[in-house]
Design a protein around this motif. Structure first.
Motif, PDB file in Angstrom:
ATOM      1  N   ASN A  13       0.837  -1.199   0.000  1.00 24.67           N
ATOM      2  CA  ASN A  13       0.000   0.000   0.000  1.00 24.67           C
ATOM      3  C   ASN A  13       0.874   1.252   0.000  1.00 24.67           C
ATOM      4  O   ASN A  13       0.591   2.215  -0.722  1.00 24.67           O
ATOM      5  CB  ASN A  13      -0.948   0.024   1.194  1.00 24.67           C
ATOM      6  CG  ASN A  13      -2.152  -0.864   0.993  1.00 24.67           C
ATOM      7  OD1 ASN A  13      -2.388  -1.385  -0.082  1.00 24.67           O
ATOM      8  ND2 ASN A  13      -2.922  -1.045   2.050  1.00 24.67           N
ATOM      9  N   GLU A  14       1.936   1.233   0.793  1.00 26.23           N
ATOM     10  CA  GLU A  14       2.861   2.363   0.832  1.00 26.23           C
ATOM     11  C   GLU A  14       3.511   2.560  -0.539  1.00 26.23           C
ATOM     12  O   GLU A  14       3.652   3.690  -1.011  1.00 26.23           O
ATOM     13  CB  GLU A  14       3.925   2.142   1.910  1.00 26.23           C
ATOM     14  CG  GLU A  14       4.891   3.291   2.068  1.00 26.23           C
ATOM     15  CD  GLU A  14       4.228   4.582   2.554  1.00 26.23           C
ATOM     16  OE1 GLU A  14       4.789   5.657   2.276  1.00 26.23           O
ATOM     17  OE2 GLU A  14       3.160   4.521   3.192  1.00 26.23           O
ATOM     18  N   ARG A  15       3.877   1.478  -1.175  1.00 30.59           N
ATOM     19  CA  ARG A  15       4.479   1.546  -2.510  1.00 30.59           C
ATOM     20  C   ARG A  15       3.507   2.169  -3.512  1.00 30.59           C
ATOM     21  O   ARG A  15       3.892   2.997  -4.328  1.00 30.59           O
ATOM     22  CB  ARG A  15       4.899   0.132  -2.949  1.00 30.59           C
ATOM     23  CG  ARG A  15       5.398   0.019  -4.359  1.00 30.59           C
ATOM     24  CD  ARG A  15       6.770   0.672  -4.545  1.00 30.59           C
ATOM     25  NE  ARG A  15       7.197   0.503  -5.912  1.00 30.59           N
ATOM     26  CZ  ARG A  15       7.024   1.413  -6.886  1.00 30.59           C
ATOM     27  NH1 ARG A  15       6.466   2.561  -6.628  1.00 30.59           N
ATOM     28  NH2 ARG A  15       7.438   1.168  -8.106  1.00 30.59           N
ATOM     29  N   SER A  57       3.757   6.101  -5.314  1.00 30.06           N
ATOM     30  CA  SER A  57       3.912   6.208  -6.771  1.00 30.06           C
ATOM     31  C   SER A  57       3.374   7.543  -7.269  1.00 30.06           C
ATOM     32  O   SER A  57       3.601   7.908  -8.419  1.00 30.06           O
ATOM     33  CB  SER A  57       3.189   5.063  -7.478  1.00 30.06           C
ATOM     34  OG  SER A  57       1.784   5.247  -7.390  1.00 30.06           O
ATOM     35  N   ASP A  58       2.677   8.242  -6.389  1.00 23.44           N
ATOM     36  CA  ASP A  58       2.158   9.579  -6.666  1.00 23.44           C
ATOM     37  C   ASP A  58       1.179   9.607  -7.839  1.00 23.44           C
ATOM     38  O   ASP A  58       1.137  10.553  -8.605  1.00 23.44           O
ATOM     39  CB  ASP A  58       3.310  10.566  -6.887  1.00 23.44           C
ATOM     40  CG  ASP A  58       2.904  11.990  -6.522  1.00 23.44           C
ATOM     41  OD1 ASP A  58       2.032  12.154  -5.643  1.00 23.44           O
ATOM     42  OD2 ASP A  58       3.437  12.931  -7.128  1.00 23.44           O
ATOM     43  N   ASN A  59       0.365   8.558  -7.946  1.00 22.84           N
ATOM     44  CA  ASN A  59      -0.668   8.505  -8.974  1.00 22.84           C
ATOM     45  C   ASN A  59      -1.949   9.076  -8.373  1.00 22.84           C
ATOM     46  O   ASN A  59      -2.481   8.542  -7.400  1.00 22.84           O
ATOM     47  CB  ASN A  59      -0.872   7.062  -9.431  1.00 22.84           C
ATOM     48  CG  ASN A  59      -1.941   6.954 -10.491  1.00 22.84           C
ATOM     49  OD1 ASN A  59      -3.127   7.055 -10.190  1.00 22.84           O
ATOM     50  ND2 ASN A  59      -1.526   6.737 -11.728  1.00 22.84           N
ATOM     51  N   LEU A  60      -2.440  10.151  -8.925  1.00 17.77           N
ATOM     52  CA  LEU A  60      -3.590  10.864  -8.382  1.00 17.77           C
ATOM     53  C   LEU A  60      -4.843   9.990  -8.318  1.00 17.77           C
ATOM     54  O   LEU A  60      -5.567  10.014  -7.324  1.00 17.77           O
ATOM     55  CB  LEU A  60      -3.874  12.129  -9.203  1.00 17.77           C
ATOM     56  CG  LEU A  60      -5.012  13.013  -8.692  1.00 17.77           C
ATOM     57  CD1 LEU A  60      -4.729  13.499  -7.275  1.00 17.77           C
ATOM     58  CD2 LEU A  60      -5.217  14.181  -9.644  1.00 17.77           C
ATOM     59  N   VAL A  61      -5.101   9.206  -9.353  1.00 19.89           N
ATOM     60  CA  VAL A  61      -6.293   8.359  -9.378  1.00 19.89           C
ATOM     61  C   VAL A  61      -6.226   7.318  -8.259  1.00 19.89           C
ATOM     62  O   VAL A  61      -7.206   7.109  -7.528  1.00 19.89           O
ATOM     63  CB  VAL A  61      -6.469   7.679 -10.754  1.00 19.89           C
ATOM     64  CG1 VAL A  61      -7.613   6.672 -10.723  1.00 19.89           C
ATOM     65  CG2 VAL A  61      -6.705   8.728 -11.835  1.00 19.89           C
ATOM     66  N   LEU A  62      -5.077   6.680  -8.092  1.00 23.39           N
ATOM     67  CA  LEU A  62      -4.937   5.677  -7.035  1.00 23.39           C
ATOM     68  C   LEU A  62      -5.048   6.310  -5.650  1.00 23.39           C
ATOM     69  O   LEU A  62      -5.677   5.745  -4.751  1.00 23.39           O
ATOM     70  CB  LEU A  62      -3.624   4.913  -7.182  1.00 23.39           C
ATOM     71  CG  LEU A  62      -3.576   3.948  -8.369  1.00 23.39           C
ATOM     72  CD1 LEU A  62      -2.181   3.375  -8.525  1.00 23.39           C
ATOM     73  CD2 LEU A  62      -4.604   2.851  -8.235  1.00 23.39           C
TER      74      LEU A  62
END
Length: 119
Positions: free
Chosen positions: A16-18, A22-27
């Motif tokens: 989850n931290e990974r 990842s700095d993906n806005l949707v995720l």
């Protein structure tokens, strides 16, 4: 704590931290939506976790089942209630849910016995 429980928690936390880093806005928004969905509201967090468990069983997601079992355990859901949750999931999802029920009950037993065990 049981080794299987610790491994599941550690892996889930690490991955989850990974995902979040990842700095993906949707995720990030999806994770936030998930968190907010299970917050106290017109339905209690306890009821929402029980609903999440039924849904996860019907969808046959073992990781999700374990997660919601842990949350149900934290919410002091009883084994009798868990068995009724399993009944609903199997009626809604059909007999294909039975293998997931077996694994869910095994994990529930681990949670209930983990306080007396060491890794």
């Amino acid at each position: 704590m049981n080794k299987q429980i610790k491994e599941f928690r550690d892996y889930r936390s690490k991955m989850n931290e990974r995902i979040i880093t990842s700095d993906n806005l949707v995720l990030k928004r999806l994770f936030n939506l998930d968190t907010n969905t299970y917050a106290e509201g017109a339905l209690s967090t306890r009821v929402k976790e029980m609903l999440g468990l039924v849904s996860s069983m019907v969808l046959r997601c073992d990781d999700c089942i374990k997660y919601h079992l842990e949350k149900c355990y934290e919410q002091k859901v009883t084994t009798e209630e868990i068995m009724e949750i399993f009944s609903v999931a199997n009626i809604v999802g059909g007999t294909i849910v039975i293998p997931h029920t077996r694994r869910a009950l095994e994990y529930w037993d681990l949670l209930n016995n983990s306080e007396n065990q060491k890794i």
